[in-house]
Enzyme design. Structure first.
Site, PDB file in Angstrom:
ATOM      1  N   LEU A 187       3.407  -0.671  13.686  1.00 16.50           N
ATOM      2  CA  LEU A 187       3.348  -1.510  12.492  1.00 16.50           C
ATOM      3  C   LEU A 187       3.846  -0.764  11.256  1.00 16.50           C
ATOM      4  O   LEU A 187       4.434  -1.371  10.355  1.00 16.50           O
ATOM      5  CB  LEU A 187       1.902  -1.969  12.267  1.00 16.50           C
ATOM      6  CG  LEU A 187       1.485  -3.174  13.102  1.00 16.50           C
ATOM      7  CD1 LEU A 187      -0.026  -3.216  13.281  1.00 16.50           C
ATOM      8  CD2 LEU A 187       1.980  -4.475  12.464  1.00 16.50           C
ATOM      9  N   ASP A 231      -0.869  14.463   6.891  1.00 17.12           N
ATOM     10  CA  ASP A 231      -1.999  14.302   7.799  1.00 17.12           C
ATOM     11  C   ASP A 231      -3.143  13.797   6.938  1.00 17.12           C
ATOM     12  O   ASP A 231      -3.650  14.532   6.072  1.00 17.12           O
ATOM     13  CB  ASP A 231      -2.346  15.654   8.440  1.00 17.12           C
ATOM     14  CG  ASP A 231      -3.548  15.542   9.371  1.00 17.12           C
ATOM     15  OD1 ASP A 231      -4.226  14.489   9.373  1.00 17.12           O
ATOM     16  OD2 ASP A 231      -3.813  16.517  10.100  1.00 17.12           O
ATOM     17  N   ASN A 262      -1.788   2.566   6.597  1.00 21.00           N
ATOM     18  CA  ASN A 262      -1.575   2.008   7.936  1.00 21.00           C
ATOM     19  C   ASN A 262      -2.105   2.939   9.031  1.00 21.00           C
ATOM     20  O   ASN A 262      -2.503   2.473  10.104  1.00 21.00           O
ATOM     21  CB  ASN A 262      -0.064   1.761   8.130  1.00 21.00           C
ATOM     22  CG  ASN A 262       0.303   1.500   9.573  1.00 21.00           C
ATOM     23  OD1 ASN A 262       0.037   0.433  10.110  1.00 21.00           O
ATOM     24  ND2 ASN A 262       0.893   2.490  10.232  1.00 21.00           N
ATOM     25  N   TYR A 313     -14.371   1.858  16.540  1.00 24.58           N
ATOM     26  CA  TYR A 313     -13.214   1.295  15.831  1.00 24.58           C
ATOM     27  C   TYR A 313     -13.656   0.160  14.910  1.00 24.58           C
ATOM     28  O   TYR A 313     -13.344   0.137  13.719  1.00 24.58           O
ATOM     29  CB  TYR A 313     -12.213   0.796  16.873  1.00 24.58           C
ATOM     30  CG  TYR A 313     -10.946   0.186  16.310  1.00 24.58           C
ATOM     31  CD1 TYR A 313      -9.909   0.987  15.856  1.00 24.58           C
ATOM     32  CD2 TYR A 313     -10.784  -1.208  16.261  1.00 24.58           C
ATOM     33  CE1 TYR A 313      -8.736   0.419  15.355  1.00 24.58           C
ATOM     34  CE2 TYR A 313      -9.622  -1.774  15.771  1.00 24.58           C
ATOM     35  CZ  TYR A 313      -8.593  -0.959  15.317  1.00 24.58           C
ATOM     36  OH  TYR A 313      -7.439  -1.520  14.825  1.00 24.58           O
ATOM     37  N   LYS A 335     -13.585  -0.042  10.747  1.00 20.91           N
ATOM     38  CA  LYS A 335     -12.770  -1.021  10.009  1.00 20.91           C
ATOM     39  C   LYS A 335     -13.668  -1.908   9.135  1.00 20.91           C
ATOM     40  O   LYS A 335     -13.272  -2.327   8.049  1.00 20.91           O
ATOM     41  CB  LYS A 335     -11.948  -1.870  10.988  1.00 20.91           C
ATOM     42  CG  LYS A 335     -10.879  -1.081  11.769  1.00 20.91           C
ATOM     43  CD  LYS A 335      -9.731  -0.599  10.899  1.00 20.91           C
ATOM     44  CE  LYS A 335      -8.559  -0.083  11.726  1.00 20.91           C
ATOM     45  NZ  LYS A 335      -7.431   0.414  10.948  1.00 20.91           N
ATOM     46  N   THR A 386       2.420  -3.485  19.657  1.00 18.47           N
ATOM     47  CA  THR A 386       2.928  -2.182  19.219  1.00 18.47           C
ATOM     48  C   THR A 386       2.943  -1.169  20.370  1.00 18.47           C
ATOM     49  O   THR A 386       3.361  -0.029  20.162  1.00 18.47           O
ATOM     50  CB  THR A 386       2.093  -1.623  18.047  1.00 18.47           C
ATOM     51  OG1 THR A 386       0.724  -1.605  18.442  1.00 18.47           O
ATOM     52  CG2 THR A 386       2.235  -2.486  16.808  1.00 18.47           C
TER      53      THR A 386
END
Ligand SMILES: NC(=O)c1ccc[n+]([C@@H]2O[C@H](COP(=O)([O-])OP(=O)(O)OC[C@H]3O[C@@H](n4cnc5c(N)ncnc54)[C@H](OP(=O)(O)O)[C@@H]3O)[C@@H](O)[C@H]2O)c1
Length: 243
Positions: A18, A63, A90, A165, A169, A200
């Site tokens: 992305l 990084d 991103n 995850y 988020k 992706t």
């Protein structure tokens, strides 16, 4: 002072990703795009590719886990371009499908938060002084429906269980709300975007993932919001997502 709008995108290490597609779409829309990733060779290949296609791009190794790396990058942008108009957080990862809370290791959970929440936050802290110099400061946090109740396929109450995850988020969406309020008086809009399940990685289109062009378009929408556009929200395809 450069007249062209300047955007910086993190996590641009793969042509299928992305980040690359978002950078490409912003370049096509007339932005000077600074692409960044931690791997110098991958970054330079992708930067050459964009230049070959006629786009105005620069590359910066970043990084997002390192204060030194992020602060050095902010210094470089300040010296070369004196301001930043768009920051796209991103870079992210640690998708732990099947990661049940009682079974997931804290090591993994820490890594997910370090990248998806603190990495984005570190970038914002370092680059806000440059975004303040823009008339159109925009921050886009690339988030995920995995951190929302409303996403029945991947969200908090979906069967897939992406605990580390999803929670990282969810926290990123919360940070978006807090920052939007703090930065409003500086004219900087901060929004979170879920690109949707996007192809992706090889094989994911067969599972129903949508083309990367569509996912990236969702991100570009928030990066190019007009002055009257919203701030502090969570969006996909320009539509507000309920949490
Ligand atoms: N694809 C989807 O269906 C989907 C759905 C919702 C949200 N998202 C979000 O979209 C974003 C992009 O995902 P993607 O699908 O395009 O996968 P991806 O190519 O794996 O993107 C993640 C990028 O983050 C980079 N990254 C990880 N840790 C980093 C660090 N410490 N410093 C700098 N860069 C770092 C990776 O670089 P390396 O190559 O060096 O690891 C990679 O370039 C992620 O935030 C993801 O959570 C994706």
């Amino acid at each position: 002072m450069e007249n062209q709008q300047i955007a910086l995108v993190t996590g641009v290490s793969r042509k299928m990703g992305l980040g690359y597609e978002t950078a490409k779409q912003l370049a096509e829309a007339g932005y000077r795009v600074i692409i960044s990733a931690r791997d110098v060779d991958q970054l330079s290949d992708l930067s050459n590719q964009l230049r070959k296609e006629g786009h105005n791009t620069s590359a910066l190794t970043i990084d997002i886990l390192s204060d030194e790396s992020v602060n050095y990058a902010a210094k470089e942008v300040a010296e070369k371009w004196h301001r930043l108009d768009v920051l796209i957080n991103n870079a992210g990862g640690f998708y732990d499908q099947g990661g049940l809370p009682m079974e997931q290791s804290f090591d993994f959970v820490h890594k997910a938060f370090e990248t998806n929440l603190f990495g984005a936050w570190r970038m914002i802290k370092a680059f806000v002084p440059l975004l303040e110099k823009s008339d159109n400061g925009r921050i886009v946090n690339v988030s995920s429906g995995a951190g929302a109740f409303s996403d029945i396929a991947f969200g908090l109450i979906a069967k897939g269980d992406t605990t580390a995850y999803g929670l990282s988020k969810l926290a990123l969406n919360g940070l978006t709300v807090k920052l939007a309020a703090e930065l409003k008086s500086k004219g900087i809009k901060v929004n979170a975007v879920c690109p949707g399940f996007t192809a992706t990685y090889p094989g994911t289109a067969e599972w129903g993932a949508r083309p990367v062009e569509e996912g990236a378009k969702s991100v570009v929408w928030a990066a190019t919001l007009p002055k009257e556009g919203p701030t502090g929200g969570f969006y996909r395809d320009g539509k507000k997502l309920p949490w």
